[in-house]
Design a protein around this motif. Structure first.
Motif, PDB file in Angstrom:
ATOM      1  N   UNK A 178       0.802  -1.228   0.000  1.00  0.00           N
ATOM      2  CA  UNK A 178       0.000   0.000   0.000  1.00  0.00           C
ATOM      3  C   UNK A 178       0.832   1.274   0.000  1.00  0.00           C
ATOM      4  N   UNK A 179       2.104   1.143  -0.339  1.00  0.00           N
ATOM      5  CA  UNK A 179       2.983   2.306  -0.397  1.00  0.00           C
ATOM      6  C   UNK A 179       3.792   2.232  -1.676  1.00  0.00           C
ATOM      7  N   UNK A 180       3.931   3.369  -2.344  1.00  0.00           N
ATOM      8  CA  UNK A 180       4.720   3.427  -3.568  1.00  0.00           C
ATOM      9  C   UNK A 180       5.932   4.319  -3.334  1.00  0.00           C
ATOM     10  N   UNK A 181       6.989   4.135  -4.163  1.00  0.00           N
ATOM     11  CA  UNK A 181       7.099   3.247  -5.319  1.00  0.00           C
ATOM     12  C   UNK A 181       7.402   1.805  -4.918  1.00  0.00           C
ATOM     13  N   UNK A 182       7.207   0.888  -5.862  1.00  0.00           N
ATOM     14  CA  UNK A 182       7.420  -0.534  -5.618  1.00  0.00           C
ATOM     15  C   UNK A 182       8.881  -0.884  -5.881  1.00  0.00           C
ATOM     16  N   UNK A 183       9.743  -0.375  -5.018  1.00  0.00           N
ATOM     17  CA  UNK A 183      11.171  -0.642  -5.131  1.00  0.00           C
ATOM     18  C   UNK A 183      11.456  -2.087  -4.724  1.00  0.00           C
ATOM     19  N   UNK A 184      12.611  -2.644  -5.149  1.00  0.00           N
ATOM     20  CA  UNK A 184      12.929  -4.019  -4.738  1.00  0.00           C
ATOM     21  C   UNK A 184      12.912  -4.212  -3.227  1.00  0.00           C
ATOM     22  N   UNK A 185      13.427  -3.239  -2.478  1.00  0.00           N
ATOM     23  CA  UNK A 185      13.447  -3.372  -1.024  1.00  0.00           C
ATOM     24  C   UNK A 185      12.037  -3.488  -0.453  1.00  0.00           C
ATOM     25  N   UNK A 186      11.152  -2.617  -0.949  1.00  0.00           N
ATOM     26  CA  UNK A 186       9.787  -2.608  -0.424  1.00  0.00           C
ATOM     27  C   UNK A 186       9.051  -3.900  -0.777  1.00  0.00           C
ATOM     28  N   UNK A 187       9.230  -4.368  -1.995  1.00  0.00           N
ATOM     29  CA  UNK A 187       8.571  -5.606  -2.418  1.00  0.00           C
ATOM     30  C   UNK A 187       9.159  -6.802  -1.677  1.00  0.00           C
ATOM     31  N   UNK A 188      10.478  -6.840  -1.543  1.00  0.00           N
ATOM     32  CA  UNK A 188      11.139  -7.939  -0.834  1.00  0.00           C
ATOM     33  C   UNK A 188      10.664  -8.009   0.611  1.00  0.00           C
ATOM     34  N   UNK A 189      10.575  -6.856   1.261  1.00  0.00           N
ATOM     35  CA  UNK A 189      10.104  -6.845   2.645  1.00  0.00           C
ATOM     36  C   UNK A 189       8.668  -7.343   2.743  1.00  0.00           C
ATOM     37  N   UNK A 190       7.818  -6.948   1.791  1.00  0.00           N
ATOM     38  CA  UNK A 190       6.430  -7.411   1.812  1.00  0.00           C
ATOM     39  C   UNK A 190       6.340  -8.921   1.591  1.00  0.00           C
ATOM     40  N   UNK A 191       7.165  -9.441   0.692  1.00  0.00           N
ATOM     41  CA  UNK A 191       7.178 -10.888   0.436  1.00  0.00           C
ATOM     42  C   UNK A 191       7.614 -11.649   1.681  1.00  0.00           C
ATOM     43  N   UNK A 192       8.644 -11.175   2.360  1.00  0.00           N
ATOM     44  CA  UNK A 192       9.129 -11.869   3.556  1.00  0.00           C
ATOM     45  C   UNK A 192       8.150 -11.724   4.720  1.00  0.00           C
ATOM     46  N   UNK A 193       7.485 -10.598   4.815  1.00  0.00           N
ATOM     47  CA  UNK A 193       6.471 -10.443   5.864  1.00  0.00           C
ATOM     48  C   UNK A 193       5.338 -11.431   5.653  1.00  0.00           C
ATOM     49  N   UNK A 194       4.962 -11.652   4.401  1.00  0.00           N
ATOM     50  CA  UNK A 194       3.921 -12.632   4.092  1.00  0.00           C
ATOM     51  C   UNK A 194       4.368 -14.034   4.491  1.00  0.00           C
TER      52      UNK A 194
END
Length: 582
Positions: free
Chosen positions: A561-577
């Motif tokens: 729910x936050x942009x931009x979709x940088x690799x760090x942000x996406x990676x953190x979301x994947x690991x949180x899941x």
């Protein structure tokens, strides 16, 4: 940040009549003249502002930022002065987009129809209130008018902080609203266990629906008691054509989303609907004047500002269509406060709609004068049936006279007069363009890298006066929106100082990094626009970020729910899941 290739630049000097001339990269030459006059202690009549062809604006040149400095230096030194911002200065000393936090709360009945929506916005206007009110009201307008709901509530808090000053930026509050709204609507659909696109289509506004929140959140002087009603929409056709172009059925195919040969890759398709506006009703005004030359060509003078958008070409086309001549016979001169009629400026997706209508009205007046002169030359008792085409005026009896002959006759031979006319236009309406935005992505689940493979945007902009320039607007807008959603981020230290004020550390897409893009123009006939036209300039900025979010969700099951979709942000979301799952 808008990052125009040409930064702010202004050249000032005294002309032979001791008048101050400012040649400046601006979207609003007439506003610049009006604002610098009291700051410099000069009367308006002693200032001339000229806008030459400039290299981009996107809202960042919608204010008077450096022209007063140049004027003061010219007055102090008596010498010509040139001021150009560096790229770092452009980042921190011009304007940016307003950061926002948006919270939605929506009620849905048992049939999947919205019954209420509450939108709460917390906006950051930096140290000054530049566009601090109006950007946020547009956010509310776009965020609460795209879907029908009988009960709506908008709450907004605007905070002063010490970041670089936000201001006008292409989309003007709508990209923030549509990212939150489209993400929220998709999440509701998943919670209800229904298809997101079907849920959205059940609830989005259609022809005949009122834009009931517009009177409360408008910024013009139009009658607030008049409730705008949608008269044209090609949204359903946009979505249908976009689905076909992106091969939407892959969205539901697990085998496609998770390719066996590439176990670290997940694929996804995303969708977002977009609705924008066309000019500011009751506020934006454009003027035009047209005169005929000895050879049957025409001078068209407009205050409208071409920023590289092609508006000079489009306005010339409108005049040529009315006057029955090829575009090469139209000489357009724009944006000179001494020579051209007034225009509020290039913003709010208004130029084709507002200034184009003014050009059309002026050309129609000139056409009537030409028809009258043709009637005189052809000896017609009734010249009302004269038709202009192919550089000639044709009488009802098949006889014709060339426009060159008409010009010579009117200027030099009989009952001489200059065939010319002026017109201006303010619209009471703001007809919304619509679009379906689709995105295809690949996500590397080991690194968080999102690779955008394809963007498709199908746009209802009414009748595209020039399909080539309209498509260029959409492609350029999607490119900017791709950076907005995917990689562009202004990074600050604890004191609000920007740490990456340069291309490279501030990541924008290079030409060799661009995904495949496809633009589809879906034609409707907007009765209030010139030849049926609506806006096209800003709507391409609205849908890419939520479509990317939708595609990442389709690929990975992760909601970000936050942009931009940088690799760090996406990676953190994947690991949180993964952590939640375990």
């Amino acid at each position: 940040q808008q990052t125009p290739i040409e930064p702010h630049i202004c050249i000032g000097y005294w002309d032979p009549d001791e008048r101050l001339v400012l040649r400046t990269s601006t979207q609003v030459p007439f506003h610049v003249r009006r604002m610098v006059a009291p700051l410099l202690g000069l009367s308006v009549r002693r200032i001339r502002v000229i806008k030459p062809r400039i290299g981009g604006g996107f809202g960042v040149k919608q204010e008077m930022l450096i022209e007063d400095i140049v004027g003061h230096l010219v007055i102090a030194t008596g010498k010509p002065v040139r001021l150009e911002l560096t790229r770092a200065e452009e980042f921190v000393s011009s304007r940016t987009r307003h950061p926002q936090t948006i919270i939605y709360k929506t009620g849905v009945d048992s049939e999947g129809k919205l019954v209420s929506q509450k939108m709460t916005v917390i906006a950051n206007t930096g140290p000054y209130g530049t566009h601090g009110l109006t950007v946020q009201t547009v956010t509310g307008m776009r965020g609460l008018s795209s879907y029908n709901a009988p009960h709506k509530r908008f709450e907004c808090t605007v905070a002063y902080t010490n970041i670089p000053v936000p201001g006008a930026y292409r989309g003007y509050g709508a990209p923030q609203a549509l990212f939150a709204l489209e993400s929220h609507m998709e999440d509701i659909a998943h919670a209800l266990g229904v298809d997101a696109l079907a849920f959205k289509s059940k609830n989005w506004v259609k022809v005949g629906d009122p834009l009931d929140i517009a009177p409360q959140l408008g910024e013009g002087e139009a009658d607030v008691s008049a409730l705008p009603v949608i008269r044209t929409s090609g949204l359903a056709e946009c979505v249908a054509q976009g689905m076909q172009a992106i091969d939407w059925m892959r969205h539901y195919d697990p085998a496609w989303r998770q390719p066996v040969a590439r176990p670290h890759i997940r694929r996804g398709l995303g969708f977002a609907m977009c609705m924008h506006g066309t000019a500011i009703p009751g506020l934006d005004m454009g003027g035009a004047s047209i005169k005929i030359n000895d050879d049957g060509s025409f001078n068209v003078l407009v205050g409208a500002t071409d920023l590289g958008t092609g508006s000079d070409t489009v306005l010339g086309q409108i005049a040529a269509e009315v006057l029955g001549v090829p575009l090469e016979d139209i000489i357009v001169y724009s944006s000179d406060t001494d020579m051209t009629p007034f225009d509020t400026g290039a913003y709010a997706s208004s130029t084709t709609y507002i200034s184009g209508t003014a050009v059309k009205m002026a050309a129609e007046k000139v056409r009537e004068q030409i028809k009258e002169r043709a009637g005189l030359m052809l000896g017609l008792d009734d010249w009302s049936e004269v038709v202009l085409k192919d550089r000639q005026a044709w009488g009802g009896n098949g006889r014709f006279v060339s426009l060159e002959a008409i010009a010579l006759h009117s200027l030099h031979q009989d009952q001489q007069r200059q065939i010319m006319a002026t017109a201006s236009y303010v619209s009471p309406e703001s007809p919304p363009p619509f679009a379906g935005q689709f995105a295809e992505v690949e996500v590397n689940i080991e690194t968080g890298q999102v690779t955008v493979k394809k963007l498709v945007m199908a746009v209802d902009c009414g009748v595209a006066i020039n399909p080539v320039t309209a498509s260029g607007q959409v492609e350029g807008g999607m490119t900017q929106a791709l950076g907005y959603g995917h990689c562009e981020e202004m990074v600050y230290d604890g004191n609000g100082r920007m740490l990456n004020p340069a291309f490279g550390p501030y990541k924008i897409y290079r030409a060799d990094e661009m995904p495949e893009m496809e633009v589809i123009l879906v034609q409707t006939m907007e009765p209030s626009g010139p030849f049926g036209a609506k806006a096209v300039a800003e709507i391409p900025k609205d849908g890419v970020a939520p479509a990317l979010r939708s595609a990442i969700l389709n690929a990975t099951g992760v909601r970000i729910n936050e942009i931009p979709f940088t690799p760090e942000r996406v990676w953190q979301a994947l690991h949180k899941k993964q952590e939640v799952a375990t």
